[in-house]
Write a protein that holds these residues in place. Sequence first.
Motif, PDB file in Angstrom:
ATOM      1  N   ASN A  83       0.862  -1.169   0.000  1.00 23.46           N
ATOM      2  CA  ASN A  83       0.000   0.000   0.000  1.00 23.46           C
ATOM      3  C   ASN A  83       0.907   1.230   0.000  1.00 23.46           C
ATOM      4  OD1 ASN A  83      -2.403   1.425   0.179  1.00 23.46           O
ATOM      5  ND2 ASN A  83      -2.376   1.413   2.409  1.00 23.46           N
ATOM      6  N   LEU A  84       0.700   2.146  -0.920  1.00 20.21           N
ATOM      7  CA  LEU A  84       1.581   3.308  -1.028  1.00 20.21           C
ATOM      8  C   LEU A  84       1.035   4.549  -0.333  1.00 20.21           C
ATOM      9  CD1 LEU A  84       2.695   2.891  -4.730  1.00 20.21           C
ATOM     10  CD2 LEU A  84       3.891   2.160  -2.651  1.00 20.21           C
ATOM     11  N   GLY A  85      -0.257   4.564  -0.044  1.00 18.87           N
ATOM     12  CA  GLY A  85      -0.786   5.709   0.680  1.00 18.87           C
ATOM     13  C   GLY A  85      -2.255   5.952   0.421  1.00 18.87           C
ATOM     14  N   ASP A 109      -6.913   5.358 -12.081  1.00 20.89           N
ATOM     15  CA  ASP A 109      -5.776   5.536 -12.979  1.00 20.89           C
ATOM     16  C   ASP A 109      -4.732   4.478 -12.646  1.00 20.89           C
ATOM     17  OD1 ASP A 109      -4.277   6.667 -15.014  1.00 20.89           O
ATOM     18  OD2 ASP A 109      -3.809   8.518 -13.933  1.00 20.89           O
ATOM     19  N   ARG A 110      -3.731   4.384 -13.483  1.00 21.28           N
ATOM     20  CA  ARG A 110      -2.597   3.520 -13.211  1.00 21.28           C
ATOM     21  C   ARG A 110      -1.414   4.017 -14.027  1.00 21.28           C
ATOM     22  NH1 ARG A 110      -4.191  -1.973 -16.583  1.00 21.28           N
ATOM     23  NH2 ARG A 110      -3.855  -1.028 -18.619  1.00 21.28           N
ATOM     24  N   ARG A 111      -0.241   3.618 -13.592  1.00 19.81           N
ATOM     25  CA  ARG A 111       0.968   3.962 -14.350  1.00 19.81           C
ATOM     26  C   ARG A 111       2.053   2.934 -14.060  1.00 19.81           C
ATOM     27  NH1 ARG A 111       5.112   5.817 -11.428  1.00 19.81           N
ATOM     28  NH2 ARG A 111       4.786   6.944  -9.491  1.00 19.81           N
ATOM     29  N   GLU A 112       2.969   2.823 -14.976  1.00 17.25           N
ATOM     30  CA  GLU A 112       4.104   1.931 -14.802  1.00 17.25           C
ATOM     31  C   GLU A 112       4.958   2.439 -13.633  1.00 17.25           C
ATOM     32  OE1 GLU A 112       4.921  -0.751 -16.885  1.00 17.25           O
ATOM     33  OE2 GLU A 112       3.056  -0.450 -17.993  1.00 17.25           O
ATOM     34  N   SER A 113       5.575   1.528 -12.923  1.00 19.93           N
ATOM     35  CA  SER A 113       6.528   1.916 -11.896  1.00 19.93           C
ATOM     36  C   SER A 113       7.776   2.450 -12.572  1.00 19.93           C
ATOM     37  CB  SER A 113       6.892   0.718 -11.018  1.00 19.93           C
ATOM     38  OG  SER A 113       7.952   1.063 -10.149  1.00 19.93           O
ATOM     39  N   GLY A 120       3.332  -2.013 -11.227  1.00 19.91           N
ATOM     40  CA  GLY A 120       2.868  -0.679 -11.574  1.00 19.91           C
ATOM     41  C   GLY A 120       2.053  -0.129 -10.423  1.00 19.91           C
ATOM     42  N   ILE A 121       1.778   1.154 -10.488  1.00 28.04           N
ATOM     43  CA  ILE A 121       1.020   1.822  -9.429  1.00 28.04           C
ATOM     44  C   ILE A 121      -0.419   2.012  -9.901  1.00 28.04           C
ATOM     45  CG2 ILE A 121       0.806   3.920  -8.042  1.00 28.04           C
ATOM     46  CD1 ILE A 121       3.914   4.145  -8.319  1.00 28.04           C
ATOM     47  N   VAL A 122      -1.345   1.577  -9.054  1.00 28.03           N
ATOM     48  CA  VAL A 122      -2.766   1.682  -9.359  1.00 28.03           C
ATOM     49  C   VAL A 122      -3.401   2.615  -8.339  1.00 28.03           C
ATOM     50  CG1 VAL A 122      -4.962   0.421  -9.536  1.00 28.03           C
ATOM     51  CG2 VAL A 122      -2.833  -0.619 -10.385  1.00 28.03           C
ATOM     52  N   PHE A 123      -4.301   3.483  -8.833  1.00 28.81           N
ATOM     53  CA  PHE A 123      -4.996   4.443  -7.990  1.00 28.81           C
ATOM     54  C   PHE A 123      -6.461   4.018  -7.864  1.00 28.81           C
ATOM     55  CE2 PHE A 123      -1.370   6.400  -9.964  1.00 28.81           C
ATOM     56  CZ  PHE A 123      -0.742   7.002  -8.884  1.00 28.81           C
ATOM     57  N   PHE A 124      -6.843   3.693  -6.642  1.00 26.45           N
ATOM     58  CA  PHE A 124      -8.172   3.188  -6.321  1.00 26.45           C
ATOM     59  C   PHE A 124      -9.012   4.287  -5.667  1.00 26.45           C
ATOM     60  CE2 PHE A 124      -5.092  -0.217  -5.778  1.00 26.45           C
ATOM     61  CZ  PHE A 124      -5.680  -1.322  -6.357  1.00 26.45           C
ATOM     62  N   LYS A 125     -10.321   4.229  -5.869  1.00 22.53           N
ATOM     63  CA  LYS A 125     -11.260   5.032  -5.081  1.00 22.53           C
ATOM     64  C   LYS A 125     -12.226   4.056  -4.423  1.00 22.53           C
ATOM     65  CE  LYS A 125     -14.730   8.641  -5.073  1.00 22.53           C
ATOM     66  NZ  LYS A 125     -15.516   9.586  -5.892  1.00 22.53           N
ATOM     67  N   HIS A 126     -12.251   4.069  -3.096  1.00 22.72           N
ATOM     68  CA  HIS A 126     -13.151   3.213  -2.336  1.00 22.72           C
ATOM     69  C   HIS A 126     -14.258   4.075  -1.738  1.00 22.72           C
ATOM     70  CE1 HIS A 126     -10.065   0.231  -2.771  1.00 22.72           C
ATOM     71  NE2 HIS A 126      -9.222   0.864  -1.983  1.00 22.72           N
ATOM     72  N   ARG A 141      -6.670   5.718  -2.817  1.00 22.08           N
ATOM     73  CA  ARG A 141      -5.551   4.927  -2.324  1.00 22.08           C
ATOM     74  C   ARG A 141      -4.672   4.533  -3.495  1.00 22.08           C
ATOM     75  NH1 ARG A 141      -4.655  -0.769  -1.214  1.00 22.08           N
ATOM     76  NH2 ARG A 141      -6.654  -1.308  -2.139  1.00 22.08           N
ATOM     77  N   ALA A 142      -3.382   4.453  -3.243  1.00 30.53           N
ATOM     78  CA  ALA A 142      -2.439   3.996  -4.263  1.00 30.53           C
ATOM     79  C   ALA A 142      -1.825   2.684  -3.804  1.00 30.53           C
ATOM     80  CB  ALA A 142      -1.351   5.046  -4.482  1.00 30.53           C
ATOM     81  N   GLY A 143      -1.717   1.737  -4.735  1.00 28.99           N
ATOM     82  CA  GLY A 143      -1.122   0.450  -4.420  1.00 28.99           C
ATOM     83  C   GLY A 143      -0.108   0.049  -5.479  1.00 28.99           C
ATOM     84  N   LEU A 144       0.934  -0.627  -5.038  1.00 32.04           N
ATOM     85  CA  LEU A 144       1.949  -1.166  -5.943  1.00 32.04           C
ATOM     86  C   LEU A 144       1.524  -2.582  -6.302  1.00 32.04           C
ATOM     87  CD1 LEU A 144       4.690  -0.525  -7.270  1.00 32.04           C
ATOM     88  CD2 LEU A 144       5.777  -1.578  -5.272  1.00 32.04           C
TER      89      LEU A 144
END
Length: 158
Positions: A83-85, A109-113, A120-126, A141-144
């Motif tokens: 979990n990145l934050g 959203d998402r992007r390559e590491s 890669g880094i994925v941006f979630f909305k919960h 939230r951002a997750g690797l």
Amino acid sequence: MAGLYYEQLEPGLVVEHAIRRTVTEMDNTLYSALTYNCAPLHIDAEYSKDSIFGQRIVNSMFLLGLVTGVTVIDTTIGTTLGNLGFEEIKFPKPVFHGDTIRVTTEILDRRESKKREDSGIVFFKHVAYNQRDEIVCEMKRAGLMLKRAWVESQRKQA
């Protein structure tokens, strides 16, 4: 593996999580005790009678953890590296003992590491709702997340 890989977490994907959870008095009291949060709004019924809520409210940090946990089986179990934050955390309505929480997740959203080839880094909305369909928690939230292609390349090399 039940979790989704980076490639599967495409922006716009929405997951309606099947797990729901009714929050109990024990959940709230134990979490507050374990984290030394002695705010009377969480643990003192007499004090809370005269609050703006008229009763104890569930510790918001418990709710944050619950909402995140509900999402794990459908999205990240076994496929996340960390979990990145969290950001933009909101609690628009209080949660009370006996409320049942359900959660949806949207991939924003998402992007390559930039540092790792395996992820890669994925941006979630919960978003969490109570049994009255009122929003009780929103967060980003951002997750690797592991890449399926990388995992498969490692299996071929083994």
